[in-house]
Design a protein around this motif. Sequence first.
Motif, PDB file in Angstrom:
ATOM      1  N   ARG A  32      61.481 102.797  81.257  1.00  0.00           N
ATOM      2  CA  ARG A  32      60.087 102.634  81.688  1.00  0.00           C
ATOM      3  C   ARG A  32      59.852 103.234  83.071  1.00  0.00           C
ATOM      4  NH1 ARG A  32      56.588 101.477  77.561  1.00  0.00           N
ATOM      5  NH2 ARG A  32      57.391  99.801  76.245  1.00  0.00           N
ATOM      6  N   THR A  33      60.907 103.357  83.859  1.00  0.00           N
ATOM      7  CA  THR A  33      60.767 103.925  85.198  1.00  0.00           C
ATOM      8  C   THR A  33      60.324 105.386  85.165  1.00  0.00           C
ATOM      9  OG1 THR A  33      63.145 104.356  85.171  1.00  0.00           O
ATOM     10  CG2 THR A  33      62.402 102.364  86.302  1.00  0.00           C
ATOM     11  N   ALA A  34      60.508 106.029  84.030  1.00  0.00           N
ATOM     12  CA  ALA A  34      60.061 107.420  83.877  1.00  0.00           C
ATOM     13  C   ALA A  34      58.609 107.503  83.425  1.00  0.00           C
ATOM     14  CB  ALA A  34      60.958 108.158  82.882  1.00  0.00           C
ATOM     15  N   GLU A  35      57.938 106.331  83.306  1.00  0.00           N
ATOM     16  CA  GLU A  35      56.561 106.289  82.815  1.00  0.00           C
ATOM     17  C   GLU A  35      55.578 105.804  83.877  1.00  0.00           C
ATOM     18  OE1 GLU A  35      56.503 104.024  79.179  1.00  0.00           O
ATOM     19  OE2 GLU A  35      58.357 104.949  78.463  1.00  0.00           O
ATOM     20  N   VAL A  36      55.957 105.879  85.130  1.00  0.00           N
ATOM     21  CA  VAL A  36      55.068 105.452  86.214  1.00  0.00           C
ATOM     22  C   VAL A  36      53.726 106.177  86.104  1.00  0.00           C
ATOM     23  CG1 VAL A  36      54.695 105.606  88.710  1.00  0.00           C
ATOM     24  CG2 VAL A  36      56.887 104.800  87.823  1.00  0.00           C
ATOM     25  N   ASP A  37      52.631 105.402  86.126  1.00  0.00           N
ATOM     26  CA  ASP A  37      51.310 106.030  86.068  1.00  0.00           C
ATOM     27  C   ASP A  37      50.338 105.425  87.076  1.00  0.00           C
ATOM     28  OD1 ASP A  37      50.925 103.608  84.822  1.00  0.00           O
ATOM     29  OD2 ASP A  37      50.140 104.428  82.946  1.00  0.00           O
ATOM     30  N   PHE A  38      50.849 104.602  87.977  1.00  0.00           N
ATOM     31  CA  PHE A  38      50.051 104.108  89.105  1.00  0.00           C
ATOM     32  C   PHE A  38      50.887 104.285  90.361  1.00  0.00           C
ATOM     33  CE2 PHE A  38      49.240 100.860  92.286  1.00  0.00           C
ATOM     34  CZ  PHE A  38      47.874 101.011  92.495  1.00  0.00           C
ATOM     35  N   VAL A  39      50.297 104.907  91.384  1.00  0.00           N
ATOM     36  CA  VAL A  39      50.999 105.130  92.645  1.00  0.00           C
ATOM     37  C   VAL A  39      50.055 104.861  93.805  1.00  0.00           C
ATOM     38  CG1 VAL A  39      52.262 106.774  94.094  1.00  0.00           C
ATOM     39  CG2 VAL A  39      52.479 106.908  91.601  1.00  0.00           C
ATOM     40  N   MET A  40      50.474 103.963  94.676  1.00  0.00           N
ATOM     41  CA  MET A  40      49.790 103.711  95.946  1.00  0.00           C
ATOM     42  C   MET A  40      50.780 104.025  97.064  1.00  0.00           C
ATOM     43  SD  MET A  40      48.148 100.144  97.436  1.00  0.00           S
ATOM     44  CE  MET A  40      46.537 100.308  96.656  1.00  0.00           C
ATOM     45  N   ARG A  41      50.342 104.811  98.019  1.00  0.00           N
ATOM     46  CA  ARG A  41      51.211 105.208  99.144  1.00  0.00           C
ATOM     47  C   ARG A  41      50.502 104.807 100.433  1.00  0.00           C
ATOM     48  NH1 ARG A  41      52.960 107.456 104.068  1.00  0.00           N
ATOM     49  NH2 ARG A  41      53.849 109.513 103.770  1.00  0.00           N
ATOM     50  N   SER A  42      51.083 103.868 101.176  1.00  0.00           N
ATOM     51  CA  SER A  42      50.495 103.366 102.425  1.00  0.00           C
ATOM     52  C   SER A  42      49.069 102.876 102.222  1.00  0.00           C
ATOM     53  CB  SER A  42      50.537 104.445 103.518  1.00  0.00           C
ATOM     54  OG  SER A  42      51.860 104.793 103.820  1.00  0.00           O
ATOM     55  N   GLY A  43      48.829 102.246 101.093  1.00  0.00           N
ATOM     56  CA  GLY A  43      47.523 101.686 100.791  1.00  0.00           C
ATOM     57  C   GLY A  43      46.537 102.656 100.192  1.00  0.00           C
ATOM     58  N   HIS A  44      46.883 103.931 100.133  1.00  0.00           N
ATOM     59  CA  HIS A  44      45.996 104.945  99.557  1.00  0.00           C
ATOM     60  C   HIS A  44      46.324 105.133  98.077  1.00  0.00           C
ATOM     61  CE1 HIS A  44      44.399 106.071 103.471  1.00  0.00           C
ATOM     62  NE2 HIS A  44      45.646 106.136 103.921  1.00  0.00           N
ATOM     63  N   LEU A  45      45.297 105.119  97.257  1.00  0.00           N
ATOM     64  CA  LEU A  45      45.500 105.319  95.824  1.00  0.00           C
ATOM     65  C   LEU A  45      45.787 106.789  95.564  1.00  0.00           C
ATOM     66  CD1 LEU A  45      42.620 103.049  94.473  1.00  0.00           C
ATOM     67  CD2 LEU A  45      45.079 102.590  94.347  1.00  0.00           C
ATOM     68  N   HIS A  46      46.987 107.068  95.110  1.00  0.00           N
ATOM     69  CA  HIS A  46      47.380 108.447  94.832  1.00  0.00           C
ATOM     70  C   HIS A  46      47.251 108.769  93.347  1.00  0.00           C
ATOM     71  CE1 HIS A  46      49.511 112.240  95.465  1.00  0.00           C
ATOM     72  NE2 HIS A  46      50.224 111.959  94.402  1.00  0.00           N
ATOM     73  N   ARG A  47      47.536 107.789  92.498  1.00  0.00           N
ATOM     74  CA  ARG A  47      47.453 108.008  91.056  1.00  0.00           C
ATOM     75  C   ARG A  47      47.012 106.710  90.386  1.00  0.00           C
ATOM     76  NH1 ARG A  47      52.414 109.842  86.956  1.00  0.00           N
ATOM     77  NH2 ARG A  47      51.116 110.081  85.101  1.00  0.00           N
ATOM     78  N   ILE A  48      46.030 106.824  89.489  1.00  0.00           N
ATOM     79  CA  ILE A  48      45.505 105.664  88.766  1.00  0.00           C
ATOM     80  C   ILE A  48      45.606 105.953  87.276  1.00  0.00           C
ATOM     81  CG2 ILE A  48      43.483 104.211  88.373  1.00  0.00           C
ATOM     82  CD1 ILE A  48      42.497 104.977  91.129  1.00  0.00           C
ATOM     83  N   PRO A  49      46.026 104.970  86.467  1.00  0.00           N
ATOM     84  CA  PRO A  49      46.150 105.199  85.020  1.00  0.00           C
ATOM     85  C   PRO A  49      44.803 105.587  84.396  1.00  0.00           C
ATOM     86  CG  PRO A  49      47.233 103.157  85.657  1.00  0.00           C
ATOM     87  CD  PRO A  49      46.480 103.622  86.853  1.00  0.00           C
ATOM     88  N   ASP A  50      44.882 106.261  83.265  1.00  0.00           N
ATOM     89  CA  ASP A  50      43.691 106.732  82.584  1.00  0.00           C
ATOM     90  C   ASP A  50      42.916 105.625  81.866  1.00  0.00           C
ATOM     91  OD1 ASP A  50      44.179 109.341  83.365  1.00  0.00           O
ATOM     92  OD2 ASP A  50      45.378 109.779  81.589  1.00  0.00           O
ATOM     93  N   ASP A  51      43.626 104.570  81.457  1.00  0.00           N
ATOM     94  CA  ASP A  51      42.925 103.559  80.650  1.00  0.00           C
ATOM     95  C   ASP A  51      41.898 102.811  81.506  1.00  0.00           C
ATOM     96  OD1 ASP A  51      44.377 100.825  81.541  1.00  0.00           O
ATOM     97  OD2 ASP A  51      45.871 102.412  81.348  1.00  0.00           O
ATOM     98  N   SER A  52      40.821 102.427  80.870  1.00  0.00           N
ATOM     99  CA  SER A  52      39.674 101.863  81.572  1.00  0.00           C
ATOM    100  C   SER A  52      39.989 100.541  82.234  1.00  0.00           C
ATOM    101  CB  SER A  52      38.503 101.682  80.609  1.00  0.00           C
ATOM    102  OG  SER A  52      38.869 100.824  79.539  1.00  0.00           O
ATOM    103  N   SER A  53      40.969  99.772  81.713  1.00  0.00           N
ATOM    104  CA  SER A  53      41.290  98.474  82.307  1.00  0.00           C
ATOM    105  C   SER A  53      41.838  98.615  83.717  1.00  0.00           C
ATOM    106  CB  SER A  53      42.309  97.729  81.429  1.00  0.00           C
ATOM    107  OG  SER A  53      43.551  98.416  81.438  1.00  0.00           O
ATOM    108  N   ALA A  54      42.297  99.822  84.054  1.00  0.00           N
ATOM    109  CA  ALA A  54      42.851 100.042  85.374  1.00  0.00           C
ATOM    110  C   ALA A  54      41.884 100.789  86.296  1.00  0.00           C
ATOM    111  CB  ALA A  54      44.160 100.804  85.289  1.00  0.00           C
ATOM    112  N   ALA A  55      40.665 100.994  85.841  1.00  0.00           N
ATOM    113  CA  ALA A  55      39.681 101.703  86.670  1.00  0.00           C
ATOM    114  C   ALA A  55      39.239 100.808  87.810  1.00  0.00           C
ATOM    115  CB  ALA A  55      38.483 102.115  85.828  1.00  0.00           C
ATOM    116  N   PRO A  56      39.116 101.338  89.049  1.00  0.00           N
ATOM    117  CA  PRO A  56      38.668 100.503  90.163  1.00  0.00           C
ATOM    118  C   PRO A  56      37.270  99.938  89.900  1.00  0.00           C
ATOM    119  CG  PRO A  56      39.497 102.606  90.950  1.00  0.00           C
ATOM    120  CD  PRO A  56      39.380 102.723  89.462  1.00  0.00           C
ATOM    121  N   HIS A  57      37.057  98.663  90.230  1.00  0.00           N
ATOM    122  CA  HIS A  57      35.740  98.081  90.115  1.00  0.00           C
ATOM    123  C   HIS A  57      35.560  97.015  91.192  1.00  0.00           C
ATOM    124  CE1 HIS A  57      38.374  95.475  87.651  1.00  0.00           C
ATOM    125  NE2 HIS A  57      37.578  94.485  88.008  1.00  0.00           N
ATOM    126  N   ARG A  58      34.336  96.665  91.466  1.00  0.00           N
ATOM    127  CA  ARG A  58      34.049  95.670  92.506  1.00  0.00           C
ATOM    128  C   ARG A  58      33.523  94.404  91.845  1.00  0.00           C
ATOM    129  NH1 ARG A  58      34.338  97.759  97.540  1.00  0.00           N
ATOM    130  NH2 ARG A  58      34.226 100.001  97.786  1.00  0.00           N
TER     131      ARG A  58
END
Length: 420
Positions: free
Chosen positions: A394-420
């Motif tokens: 599963r470690t080869a399937e990383v699809d979310f990456v945050m670096r120093s609090g900055h969103l670098h990569r967000i998964p495509d599925d809608s459940s992971a879309a940023p919302h307020r």
Amino acid sequence: MTGMTTVADPGTVLICANHFDGRSDGLSGPAEILVRDGMICEVATTVTRAPGARVLDLGARTATPGFIDCHVHLTLNAATLYAQSMDSSATKALTALRLANDYLDRGFTTVRDLGSADPDWPTVDLRNAIDAGTVVGPRLLVAAHFIGSTGSHSDFDSLYPPRWHIPISDPADSRAEIRRRVRREHKYGGDWIKTTNTGGYFSPGDDPRRVTWFDDEMAAVCETAAQLGMPVAVHTGAAEGCKQAIRCGARSLEHGYLIDDEALEMAETAGVFLVPTMQATREDRAGLAKGTLADYTAAKFPRDAEQIEHSHRLIAASNVKIAYGTDCGTFPFSHGNLEFQAMVAAGINPARALRAATATAAELLGRNDIGVLEPGRVADIVAMPGDPIADIGRTAEVDFVMRSGHLHRIPDDSSAAPHR
């Protein structure tokens, strides 16, 4: 301008089905992680949510600290080493930037680069540009060049006929020369000293079974580095090379291809870290089968392959501090995540492999601000589908990456879309 007020960052809340904190023997269950101003502020079943906080639901994913690769070469390409070594420093730095960004996509938020075959300082320049925010990339710690003797694994001039003089190496053959090389690395901004005390597989004219520094020369490297506050990473193969490096004060053994039980016990007692680069052996096995290994590698690697794999099993059975490192650059960075699988195949349990790339790697690097999911640490966070303890792949399937609090990569599925 007077009269202006600063609006506090309401933060980002990450919701994950499971998480690995970087230290534990297993996963720690569902969690919410509050990130504010680039730092982890809270990790709990439910965290405080300020008005306006962004909420990011990662669904069934497992969150872990950002991965740390302690051994890469962003400016080397073993597949084209003859030609690539003659590229300009700018070309190498620009190529390294692309590779570093691709590697960040794969979840590696911190990388230690252990040597550039270039008379200039491309990895130092790249590190500085990333630190300044001029370009985006993983956090870099660098050993700018290799330090070794004439004809050693550090001597890239061995790639070319003796009538050619291409200044890509600067071998040292006395204690005074060694001290000058170490001082120069410090002077121009290196974080680490990288030396080679045995031969290697990806270089002609040397042998991983042979020690290439005398004891007083290895001591000169480590003594000078210690005086300047720089840790030393040692490329080493033969068990005697491992023992020499430990005796002289190295902080990390790189590869340890032919390490034995005595050297492992010495490393454990001394608190020396081992970066075993196990996927590199799998890559060499594949290259040998395909006939794509360089002649000088094919002449040495088959002789030692079984012994290297035996050493991997000894490492797995030991209590030595294992840190994650790949040697990417000698093979593609796209295969860097496969080191987890190689470690587990050698007998290292999945939690230890994950720690190797998180808390243990941070300890090796002397960084108490990364490598663990807890308040007060930098918000380097990655996530992947499923359970990496049950299935290290599963470690080869990383699809979310945050670096120093900055969103670098967000998964495509809608459940992971940023919302307020």
